[in-house]
Enzyme design. Sequence first.
Site, mmCIF file in Angstrom:
data_model
loop_
_atom_site.group_PDB
_atom_site.id
_atom_site.type_symbol
_atom_site.label_atom_id
_atom_site.label_comp_id
_atom_site.label_asym_id
_atom_site.label_seq_id
_atom_site.Cartn_x
_atom_site.Cartn_y
_atom_site.Cartn_z
ATOM 1 N N LEU A 304 1.250 -0.933 0.249
ATOM 2 C CA LEU A 304 0.417 -0.067 0.227
ATOM 3 C C LEU A 304 1.133 1.437 -0.012
ATOM 4 O O LEU A 304 2.366 1.174 0.624
ATOM 5 C CB LEU A 304 -0.674 -0.055 0.910
ATOM 6 C CG LEU A 304 -1.926 -1.372 1.695
ATOM 7 C CD1 LEU A 304 -2.518 -1.752 2.649
ATOM 8 C CD2 LEU A 304 -3.066 -1.641 0.820
ATOM 9 N N ASP A 305 0.712 1.872 -1.345
ATOM 10 C CA ASP A 305 1.796 3.237 -1.186
ATOM 11 C C ASP A 305 0.348 4.099 0.107
ATOM 12 O O ASP A 305 -0.294 4.156 0.367
ATOM 13 C CB ASP A 305 0.745 4.088 -2.177
ATOM 14 C CG ASP A 305 1.396 5.472 -2.208
ATOM 15 O OD1 ASP A 305 2.661 6.208 -1.366
ATOM 16 O OD2 ASP A 305 0.036 6.581 -2.942
ATOM 17 N N LYS A 306 0.864 5.158 0.920
ATOM 18 C CA LYS A 306 0.827 6.034 1.949
ATOM 19 C C LYS A 306 -0.150 6.978 1.841
ATOM 20 O O LYS A 306 -0.789 6.926 1.908
ATOM 21 C CB LYS A 306 2.178 6.467 3.490
ATOM 22 C CG LYS A 306 1.442 6.835 3.630
ATOM 23 C CD LYS A 306 2.828 7.879 4.651
ATOM 24 C CE LYS A 306 3.669 9.238 4.850
ATOM 25 N NZ LYS A 306 2.474 10.282 4.618
ATOM 26 N N THR A 307 0.522 7.756 1.442
ATOM 27 C CA THR A 307 -0.087 9.495 0.961
ATOM 28 C C THR A 307 -0.972 9.094 -0.506
ATOM 29 O O THR A 307 -1.005 8.848 -1.626
ATOM 30 C CB THR A 307 0.444 10.435 0.180
ATOM 31 O OG1 THR A 307 2.142 10.335 1.043
ATOM 32 C CG2 THR A 307 0.320 11.635 0.111
ATOM 33 N N VAL A 499 -1.559 -1.013 -4.435
ATOM 34 C CA VAL A 499 -2.655 0.082 -4.100
ATOM 35 C C VAL A 499 -1.487 1.382 -4.171
ATOM 36 O O VAL A 499 -1.381 1.741 -3.410
ATOM 37 C CB VAL A 499 -3.190 0.098 -2.705
ATOM 38 C CG1 VAL A 499 -5.072 0.536 -3.468
ATOM 39 C CG2 VAL A 499 -4.069 -1.467 -2.931
#
Length: 574
Positions: A304-307, A499
């Site tokens: 998962l990407d954060k921002t 994602v």
Amino acid sequence: PVVVYAGWPFHKAAWTNLRHGAATMDTLISIGTIAALGWSLWALFFGTAGTPGMTHPFAFTIERTDGSGNIYLEAAAGVTAFILAGRYFESRSKRRAGAALRALLELGAKDVELADGRRVPVEELSVGDRFVVRPGEKIATDGVIEEGTSAVDASMLTGESVPVEVKPGDGVTGATVNAGGRLIVRATRVGADTQLAQMAKLVEDAQTGKAQVQRLADRISGIFVPIVIALALGTLGFWLGTGDGVGAAFTAAVAVLIIACPCALGLATPTALLVGTGRGAQLGILIKGPEVLESTRRIDTVVLDKTGTVTEGKMTLVDVHVAEGESREEVLRLAGALEHASEHPIAQAIARAAGSDATVEDFANIEGLGVQGIVDGHAVLVGRPRLLEEWSQHLTPDLERKLHAAQAAGRTAVAVGWDGQARAVLVVADVVKPTSKEAIAQLRALGLTPVLLTGDNEAVAKTVAAEVGIDEVIAEVLPADKVDVVKRLQNEGRVVAMVGDGVNDAAALAQADLGLAMGTGTDAAIEASDLTLVRGDLRVAADAIRLSRRTLATIKGNLFWAFAYNVAALPLAA
């Protein structure tokens, strides 16, 4: 016309496969329909099927004949029509998803204003041209700032949620957003040389290097076809050996080939995929192509990407720490009014939370430090502690502690003071989406291991991961290195879903076994992914994986029955 002309793609594919020594579903269709057509024509013109008054009796127990009166023209035409219908449904669902994605891709920056006031398409920019970027506009191409200061929101490229302060002489990247003042930029790289184009190249390389999942039906056919052909030849040999005549032997062999051609096989996958993609659209999941649903079944790790994926992707006021004897309302009223006059994203976050309508006089932006002005007769300062110290306004030990604690957690802390005294510390951060924690729990329930991957610093990443329940964190990753992280996980034998929502995620989305893009994200990410989550809600990612698993279970059930009755009937045919 149906079997030869309409079915030509099957025969062509079967011939190509034969030359490579492979057998697929096309081989099965081609052999079955040609055998049915060829035998029927022989029976019509040389057998007894063409005699006037000839009928096909139906009975469970029937006298075995040499088969010269049996025709299978309806089976040959029916199989071809069924399978072509299935392929039509499949390509139609692909086309639908494509149209929605094309519409989303129209959103990029198209033209640019040159310093002399002319507006030209972005393609006409050349190196050395000076162009204007107003607040809120996308920067047209990579360049160097010649005039103006601002904050640039580069989160879509770098994954950093805090905007970057820029001044004359600093470099800026095309497609990032100017969040502050008016800038004049000199173009240094255009077209294929820009950072964005380099990322597009990474995406392209990742997409071409990704092997397509071999269709389940083709894998089954690869085993089934050689067995059927061997069985047909064995049947022919057996009946020739019994001395029942060539006609009877051929009847039995052709019956084996015809019964083995599963009409339902052509529809088993497309109809399930058609329903799956349709249901996906209702749930807010755009599916690039039906084969995507097949590739999700083995996923065991979700990166998962954060921002913008786990977090909101924009700054929000999260805490207000006030000195003894100060009121929170008064701090927000004065600070909010002053910040309202600034275009900086951090200032805007404070202004939104405060909602103050007080008037500001003598507003000034102090480069890299903060803002000052007169609000309701108070000389207010909002910015870094250094700005307040220049006016001999020192934070109390308690506020100092709160400021350091916020910074240690990777948050942005802003000091507020007026009338010669430091009064408060405001904490601003990119907050976690309200649904993210629940989404991570759902992904874990599906047996997936979540991994947080971000360009942001370690402290921020760990804080966010702890809040949503992720154990594995990979932080401070450059955009080009995200692909390497995905490759590394794949080399460890993991099957990876990614994602993301930014341009910096696009190549990693293309490299992953399954790419899921947030519909609220950038066009490049959407184009590189396999699935688009229209609402930008992470829970939809769990829905997408659940939907694809259910679709696949249906496909497997369909394929089982498509083959089961054929296998059961093979001994009868022989």
